[in-house]
Structure formats: structure tokens, C-alpha cells
Design an enzyme around this catalytic site. Sequence first.
Site, PDB file in Angstrom:
ATOM      1  N   LYS A 160       0.856  -1.201   0.000  1.00 46.68           N
ATOM      2  CA  LYS A 160       0.000   0.000   0.000  1.00 46.68           C
ATOM      3  C   LYS A 160       0.879   1.233   0.000  1.00 46.68           C
ATOM      4  CE  LYS A 160      -4.451   0.875   0.238  1.00 46.68           C
ATOM      5  NZ  LYS A 160      -5.610   0.011  -0.096  1.00 46.68           N
ATOM      6  N   ASP A 191      -7.051   4.328  -4.475  1.00 44.97           N
ATOM      7  CA  ASP A 191      -7.688   4.194  -3.157  1.00 44.97           C
ATOM      8  C   ASP A 191      -8.330   5.561  -2.922  1.00 44.97           C
ATOM      9  OD1 ASP A 191      -7.606   2.101  -0.763  1.00 44.97           O
ATOM     10  OD2 ASP A 191      -7.496   4.075   0.160  1.00 44.97           O
TER      11      ASP A 191
HETATM   12  N1  GLU Z   1      -7.454   0.287  -2.839  1.00 49.39           N
HETATM   13  C1  GLU Z   1      -8.206  -0.900  -3.153  1.00 49.39           C
HETATM   14  C2  GLU Z   1      -8.216  -1.811  -1.952  1.00 49.39           C
HETATM   15  O1  GLU Z   1      -8.265  -1.336  -0.836  1.00 49.39           O
HETATM   16  C3  GLU Z   1      -7.766  -1.557  -4.450  1.00 49.39           C
HETATM   17  C4  GLU Z   1      -6.329  -1.910  -4.563  1.00 49.39           C
HETATM   18  C5  GLU Z   1      -5.900  -2.414  -5.938  1.00 49.39           C
HETATM   19  O2  GLU Z   1      -6.704  -2.464  -6.851  1.00 49.39           O
HETATM   20  O3  GLU Z   1      -4.716  -2.758  -6.048  1.00 49.39           O
HETATM   21  O4  GLU Z   1      -8.260  -3.016  -2.036  1.00 49.39           O
END
Ligand code: GLU
Length: 448
Positions: free
Chosen positions: A128, A168
Amino acid sequence: MEAKQYVDGVLKEINKTNPGEKEFIDAATEVLNSLVPVFDKHPEFMRAALLERIVEPERQIIFRVPWVDDNGNVKVNRGFRVQFNSAIGPYKGGLRLHPSVNLSIVKFLGFEQIFKNSLTGLPIGGGKGGSDFNPKGKSDNEIMRFCQSFMAELYKYIGGNMDVPAGDIGVGGREIGYLYGYYKKLKSLSEQAVLTGKGLTFGGSLARTEATGYGLVYFTDEMLKDNKTSFEGKTVVISGSGNVAIYATQKAQELGAKVVALSDSNGYIYDENGINLDVVKEIKEIKRGRIKEYLHSVPSAKYEDGCKNIWKIKCDIALPCATQEEIDEEAAKILVQNGVKVVAEGANMPSTLVAIDVFQSNNVLFGPAKAANAGGVACSALEMSQNSMRLSWTFEEVDEKLQEIMKNIYHNAKNAAHEYGHEGNILMGANIAGFMKVAEAMMAQGIV
Ligand code: GLU
């Protein structure tokens, strides 16, 4: 050593070595506590110090992001990328742009992502990133300059086989476009699978925009069906009005539910006749405005500043899709008093640990984030597959795969809960099922 003693020991150590990181410690506490029955059955995991390794990110990158605003002022933000675990595939997870972003928040999100990504059944590890940059009120050019400066550092650490960021909170199609354009410029190569959530003209996947919200509703629908009920005729409260909330509303409405509330960081709207989603989409997706503007088109609706009271609205199903820790103990108790039957999490960790206890001890069906909101990242992995194959599937093909994935996540979590003696506890089941795949991969790969 007893499994409980082992888990308690690791939790104590985490508290000591990550001072002040409340969000990360809460996320780790929730997951680790539910793994006690796993360590009872697998003492070899303790000998391999699996937990001590899994709570320590493989790599954490923190960097300066300088940029120039439209008035010529130099601004500086902090950028983060936490590459948490690559046991089952390249690091995968979104980038969050919000003033609240700090290392604890990025670590909590990255930690959750390990198990969520594992639950999808697809080969993606957990990571992340993000920045404390506040995109609210910024011009397109400011957003572009920020994204370019962010990528000017991040590009060194990512790649289609290494780490694949996505959106996100605060990062959608526009930001991914700017980030991708700059990555391509810096590397002089067209490596489409380096980011997901791309535009459809340069390697994006159909249904990625809808995937988290649709996936949440598919998951919840499966949970409802398994309990001999459905969305039909139910009153639903959804917090947030971003991507997740909008498409959860759309799918819930398609399945016959009445969605009566949505929110943004300023306040919430209540429309007892059911939300008119076209109005919301116009405000949020086109004008990038505030949710209270809904009343310009629907004057009979109500608006209240602040979001706390949204959980006082009587509903059968609550889908928190805004942000972490938006449902505390008090809000959970009010939801229960008002007869809520189902809570499924579209945001990451929207319910505090105590709120989850309130739901579970009152027999509310609870769909935890890492299972219920996995549709977004699952579709991201499908985008990576399409990029590798250099072809694209139709909306229907992707949507069908998404439905299958969400149903499987529900049943795998339910079965894991049963296998480990916690019948019906989807939270424990999701943690256990997500953990097992990562644990087996880590065991097979030696001490790394
Ligand atoms: N931010 C999204 C999550 O919390 C998607 C992440 C992604 O597609 O890599 O899962």
C-alpha cells in the site's frame, strides 16, 4: 508453547516496536487474535516465526514529494510505499491521497491487503502507499504536478512483476492516468501491468471502476442468500459517495433494495424515497462537488453536517464505504437498537474492534472488509492478466469472474470458520483462509 501465549507475545512485541501506530496495531490485533486456532493445529508455523515475519513489512519506502502550486508556491508532502508481503505474488495495493495518511495508516492498509489479496485466489502479494497530500480543491494541473513528482521517486521501486499500485481514497482514473504517463516517460517503456485502474484506452479493464462496489454487494448477497434472505425490499444505509459507495448503491438498487443515505467528509444526505444515483454521479464524478448539492436537485431530501448521525438512520443493511473507524461502539449500538441485520464493509476497517464485538454479540451478519471489499483488487488482478495477454475481456466476462470470486471468498471464509471451530464467524474465517495460503507459501520458501 501454547498458541494463545505465542500470539499474545507477538502482539506485545508489536505494541512495543510500533509506538503510536494505532491503526496498524488494531489491524494486526484483529487478525492475530483470530489465528490462535490455526497455531493450535500448526505448531510448525510458530517454530518458523511466521507471525513475527508477517507483521514486519519486507520493505518500507518514505520519500519527499515537492511540487509547485498554481500560484508558484513550493509545497512539500510525504510519500509512502509499504511493500508488505510478496509470498504469493508481486506487491499489490492502492495509493491513498488524504491529509490523514501516515505510516501507521499505510501499514494497516498494507497488512490488510496481504490477506485480502490472498482471499481473491489470485497471485498477488500485499502492499500500500500514498501521501498526506490533500487533493480537495486542487486544480487538474496541481494534481498532475503532484502525481508526477510522486512518481519521480516511486518508479524506482515498482514494476509489473515487482509492485503494482492502484487507486484508493483520493486516487481514481485521473490520477492513475498521470502516474502511468510519467512512469512511461521515466522508464521509456510501455509496461501496462505496472499500475491498475488505468483508462480503457491504455490497458484498463472494463468493470474495474464498478468492481469494489459491485463486489461488496455480490458478497453481501451471497451472505444474505445463505441466510435465506435477499436485498429485495431492504432499506440500506451506505456511507461515502466515492467509487465504492456509488457502485454499491447501483448494484443494491438493481437487486431491489432502497438505499436511503450517502455521505462525504462534510456531511450526509437522507432521501427517504431512495437515492437518485444519476444526481449523485453528476455531482461526484463530473463536477467533483459536495454531497449536499444533492438537495439542489432533490429538495425533499435532508442534509446534515458531520457524518456521525448517518448510523442513526434505521436500516436493515449498513454498508460503510467511507473510511477507517467510521463506526465506533456507540454507532454500532445504535445500529443494533434500530434493528440492523447485516453490516458489510466496503471501506477498509470502517468498524472499530469494539464495534465489531457489538455486531457479533448481537447476531448481526458481519462481512469484514478484507473479504467484502476484495472485488476491487480482484479486478485489478484481472486487469494485470489482460495486460499480460495483451487482450481485453468484455464487461460481462469480467463481471462474471468477479461474481464467482466474491461467492468463493464468502464460502471459503465460512468453511474456514467451520473447520477451525468458529461456525458462522466470517471475520475469523476470512482471516484464517487468507492467512493459510500466505503461510503455506512462506513455509515453502524458507526463512526470507
Ligand atoms: N485500494 C483498493 C483496496 O483497498 C484496491 C487496490 C488495488 O486495486 O490494487 O483493495
